[in-house]
Scaffold this active site. Structure first.
Site, PDB file in Angstrom:
ATOM      1  N   GLY A 220       4.633   5.013  12.428  1.00 41.87           N
ATOM      2  CA  GLY A 220       4.203   3.780  13.090  1.00 41.87           C
ATOM      3  C   GLY A 220       2.964   4.026  13.933  1.00 41.87           C
TER       4      GLY A 220
ATOM      5  N   SER B 140       4.544   2.399   5.881  1.00 41.77           N
ATOM      6  CA  SER B 140       5.153   2.738   4.585  1.00 41.77           C
ATOM      7  C   SER B 140       6.601   3.184   4.779  1.00 41.77           C
ATOM      8  CB  SER B 140       4.376   3.875   3.920  1.00 41.77           C
ATOM      9  OG  SER B 140       3.031   3.506   3.723  1.00 41.77           O
TER      10      SER B 140
ATOM     11  N   GLU C 202      -1.662  14.596   6.804  1.00 42.85           N
ATOM     12  CA  GLU C 202      -1.685  13.521   5.814  1.00 42.85           C
ATOM     13  C   GLU C 202      -2.895  13.684   4.893  1.00 42.85           C
ATOM     14  OE1 GLU C 202      -1.536   9.634   7.589  1.00 42.85           O
ATOM     15  OE2 GLU C 202      -1.265   8.635   5.667  1.00 42.85           O
TER      16      GLU C 202
HETATM   17  C1  FAD Z   1      -1.058   1.824   1.006  1.00 40.78           C
HETATM   18  C2  FAD Z   1      -1.209   2.015   2.504  1.00 40.78           C
HETATM   19  C3  FAD Z   1      -0.224   2.670   3.210  1.00 40.78           C
HETATM   20  C4  FAD Z   1      -0.345   2.826   4.594  1.00 40.78           C
HETATM   21  N1  FAD Z   1       0.673   3.441   5.285  1.00 40.78           N
HETATM   22  C5  FAD Z   1       0.597   3.544   6.631  1.00 40.78           C
HETATM   23  C6  FAD Z   1       1.679   4.104   7.373  1.00 40.78           C
HETATM   24  O1  FAD Z   1       2.708   4.503   6.820  1.00 40.78           O
HETATM   25  N2  FAD Z   1       1.576   4.167   8.717  1.00 40.78           N
HETATM   26  C7  FAD Z   1       0.464   3.735   9.384  1.00 40.78           C
HETATM   27  O2  FAD Z   1       0.430   3.843  10.601  1.00 40.78           O
HETATM   28  N3  FAD Z   1      -0.580   3.177   8.712  1.00 40.78           N
HETATM   29  C8  FAD Z   1      -0.537   3.083   7.355  1.00 40.78           C
HETATM   30  N4  FAD Z   1      -1.584   2.515   6.660  1.00 40.78           N
HETATM   31  C9  FAD Z   1      -2.707   1.956   7.418  1.00 40.78           C
HETATM   32  C10 FAD Z   1      -3.997   2.728   7.308  1.00 40.78           C
HETATM   33  O3  FAD Z   1      -3.946   3.932   8.016  1.00 40.78           O
HETATM   34  C11 FAD Z   1      -5.099   1.780   7.851  1.00 40.78           C
HETATM   35  O4  FAD Z   1      -5.175   0.694   6.940  1.00 40.78           O
HETATM   36  C12 FAD Z   1      -6.434   2.461   7.974  1.00 40.78           C
HETATM   37  O5  FAD Z   1      -6.430   3.405   9.001  1.00 40.78           O
HETATM   38  C13 FAD Z   1      -7.573   1.428   8.230  1.00 40.78           C
HETATM   39  O6  FAD Z   1      -7.271   0.611   9.299  1.00 40.78           O
HETATM   40  P1  FAD Z   1      -7.361  -0.992   9.164  1.00 40.78           P
HETATM   41  O7  FAD Z   1      -6.599  -1.398   7.956  1.00 40.78           O
HETATM   42  O8  FAD Z   1      -6.965  -1.573  10.485  1.00 40.78           O
HETATM   43  O9  FAD Z   1      -8.909  -1.301   8.875  1.00 40.78           O
HETATM   44  P2  FAD Z   1     -10.075  -1.387   9.946  1.00 40.78           P
HETATM   45  O10 FAD Z   1     -10.001  -0.232  10.864  1.00 40.78           O
HETATM   46  O11 FAD Z   1     -10.058  -2.746  10.547  1.00 40.78           O
HETATM   47  O12 FAD Z   1     -11.338  -1.208   9.023  1.00 40.78           O
HETATM   48  C14 FAD Z   1     -11.894  -2.294   8.252  1.00 40.78           C
HETATM   49  C15 FAD Z   1     -13.156  -1.767   7.568  1.00 40.78           C
HETATM   50  O13 FAD Z   1     -14.154  -1.407   8.551  1.00 40.78           O
HETATM   51  C16 FAD Z   1     -14.562  -0.051   8.371  1.00 40.78           C
HETATM   52  N5  FAD Z   1     -14.794   0.605   9.671  1.00 40.78           N
HETATM   53  C17 FAD Z   1     -13.995   0.502  10.769  1.00 40.78           C
HETATM   54  N6  FAD Z   1     -14.520   1.249  11.768  1.00 40.78           N
HETATM   55  C18 FAD Z   1     -15.637   1.845  11.289  1.00 40.78           C
HETATM   56  C19 FAD Z   1     -16.609   2.736  11.846  1.00 40.78           C
HETATM   57  N7  FAD Z   1     -16.509   3.192  13.094  1.00 40.78           N
HETATM   58  N8  FAD Z   1     -17.634   3.135  11.051  1.00 40.78           N
HETATM   59  C20 FAD Z   1     -17.746   2.691   9.762  1.00 40.78           C
HETATM   60  N9  FAD Z   1     -16.855   1.836   9.192  1.00 40.78           N
HETATM   61  C21 FAD Z   1     -15.810   1.413   9.940  1.00 40.78           C
HETATM   62  C22 FAD Z   1     -13.388   0.618   7.664  1.00 40.78           C
HETATM   63  O14 FAD Z   1     -13.815   1.764   6.937  1.00 40.78           O
HETATM   64  C23 FAD Z   1     -12.896  -0.508   6.734  1.00 40.78           C
HETATM   65  O15 FAD Z   1     -13.677  -0.554   5.576  1.00 40.78           O
HETATM   66  C24 FAD Z   1      -1.495   2.340   5.281  1.00 40.78           C
HETATM   67  C25 FAD Z   1      -2.510   1.682   4.551  1.00 40.78           C
HETATM   68  C26 FAD Z   1      -2.358   1.505   3.177  1.00 40.78           C
HETATM   69  C27 FAD Z   1      -3.461   0.790   2.437  1.00 40.78           C
END
Ligand code: FAD
Length: 388
Positions: free
Chosen positions: A126, A160, A243
């Site tokens: 989480g 997940s 990870e």
């Molecule tokens: C299949 C799957 C399983 C997952 N499982 C887990 C889990 O078990 N536990 C958990 O905690 N999380 C999990 N996640 C979440 C995952 O870690 C996040 O989706 C990821 O860290 C991106 O965060 P966000 O989705 O909030 O996107 P955001 O951080 O909002 O990013 C949106 C876009 O902006 C870009 N961006 C953001 N900041 C910057 C920067 N400083 N410079 C350049 N580009 C930037 C990103 O690259 C992305 O393209 C999972 C995600 C997926 C898809």
């Protein structure tokens, strides 16, 4: 890095092969439905654990073998080569568990580690929240101290395996006045506690692998704090390195096995003469071969330095690229059949190729996005100025 196996590595390789000859689950026996699949694969993890072949590097007293990282890699590669299914306890085994094994108290290790290995306990992670993914340090879920426990309130997302999990490794803010990275703690949360609501989210694959998780005044005993109060950020980075890193050597074997199967199916479907199919298969082939070399390079470094480091960001980038090129090749081979669930009517093309394409769209997001990995490589490996 030494590339020829030593005696201990050959021994464990033969042991895995003998085990697989008898116990490998036949692909057609593994249920398609996600819930049924998870239940079936828990049995598979238990069998592997009974043979003491799960996370062999973990200490013997907790159910591992105290084996070397290279022996672990040999085990994982043999499983991947045989097409063995992934273990449902992967978050506990690969992501959270190593942090507990290294940083947990003796009581925490005794309580959690064996059950992670056997698959009795599935774990979830989480960390991410609706407004804290890449910028994880801005997380807002809070845990307020109340004597011998914390009271946890907030929301996580993309968690997940949450709906199957017994435990969740939660990052929560324990000091709202401290600078963002310093006021976060790492808590182990019992997923059966009152005040937790889990809402599964269906992915485009059709599986509900992750969920939204809501915490409303959840009581977390103080003994479930991992590491120091407000010291969660350092542990979270350890977890994220796990990870991103050590799975890469076995993952490239898994991709190679998948590509070989895809080429065989392309031949069966009469698709190998199509130049677009050829080009797409060749791109995947090159990416997987490059990943293999990168994986050996960074594992060589991890073995020499006693653990994975910042170079796992390069692994993560190359792994995601190989995943998606394999996915693109699946799409090229299937051609118009890709849009039918289960392939075109009467076509025996496995649904697995559609699933591979759809699933790997997420490879540049999970475990830290590709853009964030590039920032890490730029700043921490190449020494370029920090992104503002
Ligand atoms: C299949 C799957 C399983 C997952 N499982 C887990 C889990 O078990 N536990 C958990 O905690 N999380 C999990 N996640 C979440 C995952 O870690 C996040 O989706 C990821 O860290 C991106 O965060 P966000 O989705 O909030 O996107 P955001 O951080 O909002 O990013 C949106 C876009 O902006 C870009 N961006 C953001 N900041 C910057 C920067 N400083 N410079 C350049 N580009 C930037 C990103 O690259 C992305 O393209 C999972 C995600 C997926 C898809």
């Amino acid at each position: 890095m030494r590339l020829t196996p030593n005696e201990a590595e050959l021994r464990i390789r033969d042991e895995v092969r003998a085990f697989l000859a008898e116990h490998l689950p036949p692909a057609e026996e593994i249920p398609d439905d996600f819930d049924a699949r998870v239940a079936y694969l828990r049995g598979w993890q238990r069998q592997l654990h009974e043979a003491r072949l799960v996370n062999v590097t973990w200490p013997e007293e907790y159910g591992g073998r105290g084996a070397t990282l290279m022996e672990q890699i040999v085990v994982n590669q043999e499983l991947a080569r045989a097409g063995a299914p992934a273990l449902p306890g992967e978050v506990g085994l690969d992501v959270v568990g190593p942090t507990i094994v290294e940083q947990g108290t003796a009581e925490q290790k005794a309580r959690y580690v064996k059950r992670i290995l056997s698959g009795e306990d599935i774990w979830c992670q989480g960390f991410s929240e609706p407004n804290a993914g890449s910028d994880l340090a801005s997380l807002r879920t809070r845990a307020e101290e109340a004597g011998d426990h914390f009271v946890l309130t907030g929301q996580k997302t993309w968690t997940s395996w949450a709906q199957y999990a017994s435990w969740c490794a939660v990052l929560a803010r324990t000091d709202p006045d401290a600078p963002t990275h310093r006021g976060i703690s790492y808590l182990i949360v019992d997923m059966t506690s009152p005040g937790i609501e889990i809402r599964p989210l269906v992915q485009m694959t059709g599986d509900a692998e992750f969920s939204e998780v809501f915490f409303d005044g959840v009581v977390v005993p103080r003994e479930n704090l991992l590491g120091e109060l407000n010291g969660g950020w350092k542990l979270a980075m350890h977890t994220l390195t796990n990870e991103r890193g050590p799975v890469v050597l076995s993952h490239q074997v898994k991709l190679r096995v998948a590509l070989d199967g895809l080429v065989a199916d392309a031949a069966r479907l009469g698709r190998l003469d199509d130049p677009q199919v050829q080009a797409s298969l060749a791109r995947a082939d090159v990416a997987i071969e490059v990943l293999r070399h990168q994986a050996y390079r960074s594992m060589g470094r991890a073995i020499a330095h006693g653990g994975a480091g910042v170079e796992t960001s390069v692994d993560k980038l190359m792994m995601a690229s190989a995943d998606q090129l394999l996915g693109d090749a699946c799409l090229a081979v299937l051609g118009p059949h890709a849009v039918w669930p289960g392939g075109a009517p009467g076509d025996t093309t496995p649904r697995a190729w559609q699933h591979t394409y759809l699933y790997y769209r997420a490879a540049t997001i999970y475990g830290g996005t590709a853009q964030i990995q590039k920032n890490i490589v730029a700043e921490r490996i190449l020494g370029l100025p920090r992104a503002t």
